[in-house]
Design a protein around this motif. Structure first.
Motif, PDB file in Angstrom:
ATOM      1  N   ARG A 170     -11.302 -19.224  -4.819  1.00  0.00           N
ATOM      2  CA  ARG A 170     -10.081 -18.445  -4.770  1.00  0.00           C
ATOM      3  C   ARG A 170      -9.204 -19.433  -5.925  1.00  0.00           C
ATOM      4  NH1 ARG A 170      -7.508 -14.277  -1.533  1.00  0.00           N
ATOM      5  NH2 ARG A 170      -9.449 -13.020  -1.119  1.00  0.00           N
ATOM      6  N   MET A 215      -0.217  -8.322  -4.733  1.00  0.00           N
ATOM      7  CA  MET A 215       0.919  -9.027  -4.376  1.00  0.00           C
ATOM      8  C   MET A 215       0.702 -10.072  -3.260  1.00  0.00           C
ATOM      9  SD  MET A 215       3.751  -6.083  -4.762  1.00  0.00           S
ATOM     10  CE  MET A 215       4.785  -6.883  -3.470  1.00  0.00           C
ATOM     11  N   ALA A 217       0.620 -12.154   0.319  1.00  0.00           N
ATOM     12  CA  ALA A 217       0.667 -11.939   1.640  1.00  0.00           C
ATOM     13  C   ALA A 217       2.044 -12.509   2.162  1.00  0.00           C
ATOM     14  CB  ALA A 217      -0.482 -12.338   2.514  1.00  0.00           C
TER      15      ALA A 217
ATOM     16  N   ARG B  45      -2.519  -7.908   8.787  1.00  0.00           N
ATOM     17  CA  ARG B  45      -4.038  -7.999   8.271  1.00  0.00           C
ATOM     18  C   ARG B  45      -5.274  -7.702   9.195  1.00  0.00           C
ATOM     19  NH1 ARG B  45      -5.959 -14.307   7.213  1.00  0.00           N
ATOM     20  NH2 ARG B  45      -3.872 -14.201   6.245  1.00  0.00           N
ATOM     21  N   LEU B  72      -6.432  -7.726   0.885  1.00  0.00           N
ATOM     22  CA  LEU B  72      -6.028  -8.736  -0.283  1.00  0.00           C
ATOM     23  C   LEU B  72      -4.450  -9.277   0.010  1.00  0.00           C
ATOM     24  CD1 LEU B  72      -8.246  -8.022  -3.514  1.00  0.00           C
ATOM     25  CD2 LEU B  72      -8.589 -10.029  -1.770  1.00  0.00           C
ATOM     26  N   GLU B  73      -3.736  -8.048  -0.001  1.00  0.00           N
ATOM     27  CA  GLU B  73      -2.347  -8.440  -0.034  1.00  0.00           C
ATOM     28  C   GLU B  73      -1.873  -8.787   1.276  1.00  0.00           C
ATOM     29  OE1 GLU B  73      -0.856  -5.247  -3.284  1.00  0.00           O
ATOM     30  OE2 GLU B  73      -0.687  -4.610  -1.082  1.00  0.00           O
ATOM     31  N   LYS B  74      -2.584  -8.662   2.521  1.00  0.00           N
ATOM     32  CA  LYS B  74      -2.321  -9.229   3.751  1.00  0.00           C
ATOM     33  C   LYS B  74      -3.219 -10.540   3.842  1.00  0.00           C
ATOM     34  CE  LYS B  74       0.106  -5.807   4.579  1.00  0.00           C
ATOM     35  NZ  LYS B  74       1.400  -5.929   4.181  1.00  0.00           N
ATOM     36  N   GLY B  75      -3.579 -11.044   2.735  1.00  0.00           N
ATOM     37  CA  GLY B  75      -4.298 -12.400   2.950  1.00  0.00           C
ATOM     38  C   GLY B  75      -5.651 -12.467   3.309  1.00  0.00           C
ATOM     39  N   ALA B  76      -6.504 -11.432   3.318  1.00  0.00           N
ATOM     40  CA  ALA B  76      -7.691 -11.582   3.682  1.00  0.00           C
ATOM     41  C   ALA B  76      -8.674 -12.391   2.791  1.00  0.00           C
ATOM     42  CB  ALA B  76      -8.427 -10.171   4.037  1.00  0.00           C
ATOM     43  N   THR B  77      -9.780 -12.772   3.350  1.00  0.00           N
ATOM     44  CA  THR B  77     -10.657 -13.503   2.227  1.00  0.00           C
ATOM     45  C   THR B  77     -11.786 -12.621   1.985  1.00  0.00           C
ATOM     46  OG1 THR B  77     -11.996 -14.568   3.907  1.00  0.00           O
ATOM     47  CG2 THR B  77     -10.104 -15.888   3.031  1.00  0.00           C
ATOM     48  N   GLU B  78     -12.684 -12.764   0.922  1.00  0.00           N
ATOM     49  CA  GLU B  78     -13.668 -11.866   0.706  1.00  0.00           C
ATOM     50  C   GLU B  78     -14.670 -11.842   1.604  1.00  0.00           C
ATOM     51  OE1 GLU B  78     -12.189 -14.209  -1.261  1.00  0.00           O
ATOM     52  OE2 GLU B  78     -12.721 -14.054  -3.416  1.00  0.00           O
ATOM     53  N   GLN B  80     -14.017 -12.279   4.798  1.00  0.00           N
ATOM     54  CA  GLN B  80     -13.551 -11.474   6.065  1.00  0.00           C
ATOM     55  C   GLN B  80     -13.673  -9.976   5.721  1.00  0.00           C
ATOM     56  OE1 GLN B  80      -9.453 -12.977   6.259  1.00  0.00           O
ATOM     57  NE2 GLN B  80      -9.958 -14.481   7.875  1.00  0.00           N
TER      58      GLN B  80
END
Lengths: 351, 112
Positions: A170, A215, A217, B45, B72-78, B80
């Motif tokens: 990323r 957006m 997190a 998430r 993605l917006e909750k911070g998950a990775t590809e 996950q």
């Protein structure tokens, strides 16, 4: 990722007026996006006025060793705009006897300005808190920058550095191949100087911004996760994480358009408008100064060449704090980026 | 591209319009929906990733778009997100295979 800036490529979006025209165009179906000004109006914030100016955010030049995909400055190795020592002196003279407590140095890579160290030293002499927005990799870019962590520590500079993600994929997809590994090395060097460690008073903050058209997190949950992952994997410590929303201008706007994400992203920002975030936008307590000494409401307005309305206030040589605090802040569609969700500023979430 | 398909990506943004023909039920649904996805004993998430897996099970293109962005917006990775899809696949595959026991039972009943 191409290493030439939009400006070098004479890209349409390297022109501020073209960007503003684009942001104000109707959608493909002919409908207009709700104007930012009308949203402010609904929430009783129009016209937007400063609260109290506390921070001078000085952009000392657009030159950078990186050409990141999201950069709102369109910074890169080919940019030649650089602040002179005379303009720096004008900044010092302007704030010396004021309550403005913080000077936030940004760029490009601010460290590439030949007078950067002189400027930091002079600002420390007048007891201003100095923040440097570092891309980290600059510390390793040339032997002459290797001692920057030591220099920062000596002057108690607060280091705010870009680290979009704790995964290599990323980070490198946004900032270029190899950037993640270099950033990790630079963070370790900063830690060795005491940065990010309890009791040293040396503050090290990371900036996360999404590597794509979505957006960020929640800052709180990301901070927890970044702390755990960076410590467990690399033994790295830091103070706070700032989650920043990407604003739809310059190279990020170019990315949004090319990837077919522009309309959805813009709509998402508009739908996520948060009145609390709008009340706490950073342009209410910050003044942005460009390399050539012009004043702006923020670094984004600077890139869009939105000079202050009152011609007598436009340049640092005519600095008038009282008049600046009475001015109207200029807004346009890109401002939705700072008011969406939990809000976004150079210090992260605002609500 | 012709707009005359059963699924139009832009219709996702019109989801809220379902209230138009039945405002009261629409409101009840969206109030409930909003509550369901709030952080509770599960994080936002975790909920987004569960929603992503379920979206693949019900094979709803709108849901897949919505919870890919949402994750993605909750911070998950590809990683996950793909693991969540594999959960959906494993349950679907398993649901077929577990019926193999029934097939075997019946077979044993029929064969000498």
């Amino acid at each position: 990722m191409t290493s030439a800036t939009l400006k070098r490529r004479q890209h349409l979006l390297s022109y501020a007026t073209k960007q503003l025209d684009f942001l104000n165009q109707p959608k493909e179906n002919g409908e207009q996006f709700t104007s930012f000004e009308s949203k402010l109006n609904e929430t009783g914030l129009d016209p937007l006025k400063p609260t109290k100016i506390d921070t001078f955010q000085i952009n000392v030049g657009y030159m950078c060793n990186l050409t990141c995909g999201h950069c709102h400055v369109d910074a890169g190795p080919d940019r030649k705009e650089i602040m002179t020592r005379e303009t720096m002196q004008e900044c010092i003279d302007s704030i010396k006897d004021t309550d403005i407590s913080t000077v936030d140095l940004t760029g490009g890579a601010p460290e590439m300005n030949p007078d950067f160290r002189w400027f930091v030293e002079e600002l420390s002499k007048i007891d201003k808190k100095v923040i440097v927005r570092s891309n980290l990799t600059i510390i390793l870019a040339n032997p002459k920058y290797n001692d920057l962590p030591e220099f920062f520590a000596k002057h108690k500079v607060e280091v705010v550095c870009s680290m979009p993600h704790f995964t290599r994929l990323r980070t490198d997809s946004q900032r270029g191949d190899g950037v993640f590994d270099k950033s990790i090395t630079a963070l370790k060097m900063l830690n060795e100087e005491g940065y990010g460690k309890e009791g040293t008073g040396l503050m090290l903050h990371l900036v996360h911004n999404p590597s794509g058209a979505f957006m960020p997190a929640s800052q709180e949950s990301l901070q927890k996760e970044f702390k755990k992952k960076l410590f467990d994997t690399f033994g790295i410590v830091f103070n706070d994480l700032f989650a920043i929303t990407n604003l739809p201008i310059s190279r990020y706007l170019d990315y949004l358009i090319n990837s077919g994400n522009y309309e959805n992203y813009m709509q998402k920002l508009i739908d996520s408008y948060n009145p609390d975030a709008a009340a706490n936008v950073m342009c209410r307590n910050t003044i942005s100064i460009s390399w050539d000494g012009y004043l702006y409401d923020c670094d984004f307005n600077q890139m869009l060449e939105m000079k202050l309305k009152d011609e007598n206030l436009q340049h640092i040589r005519n600095f008038d704090l009282e008049a600046l605090e009475a001015r109207e802040i200029l807004v346009d569609q890109h401002c939705y980026g700072c008011t969406a969700g939990s809000g976004s500023s150079c210090g992260g979430a605002t609500s | 591209m012709s707009k005359k398909t059963y699924y139009n990506a832009e219709d996702l943004n019109k989801f809220g319009n379902i209230s138009e023909f039945s405002p009261e039920l629409g409101k009840k649904f969206f109030d409930y929906y909003g509550e369901v996805f709030k952080e509770g004993e599960l994080t936002e998430r975790e909920k987004a990733l569960i929603a992503l897996a379920v979206s693949h099970t019900v094979q709803c293109p709108y849901c897949i778009d919505a919870y890919t962005s949402g994750s993605l917006e909750k911070g998950a990775t590809e990683g996950q997100m793909m693991e969540a899809v594999h959960i959906a696949a494993a349950i679907r595959g398993g649901a077929s295979l577990v019926h193999g026991v029934q097939m075997m039972n019946k077979t044993k009943e029929l064969l000498m």
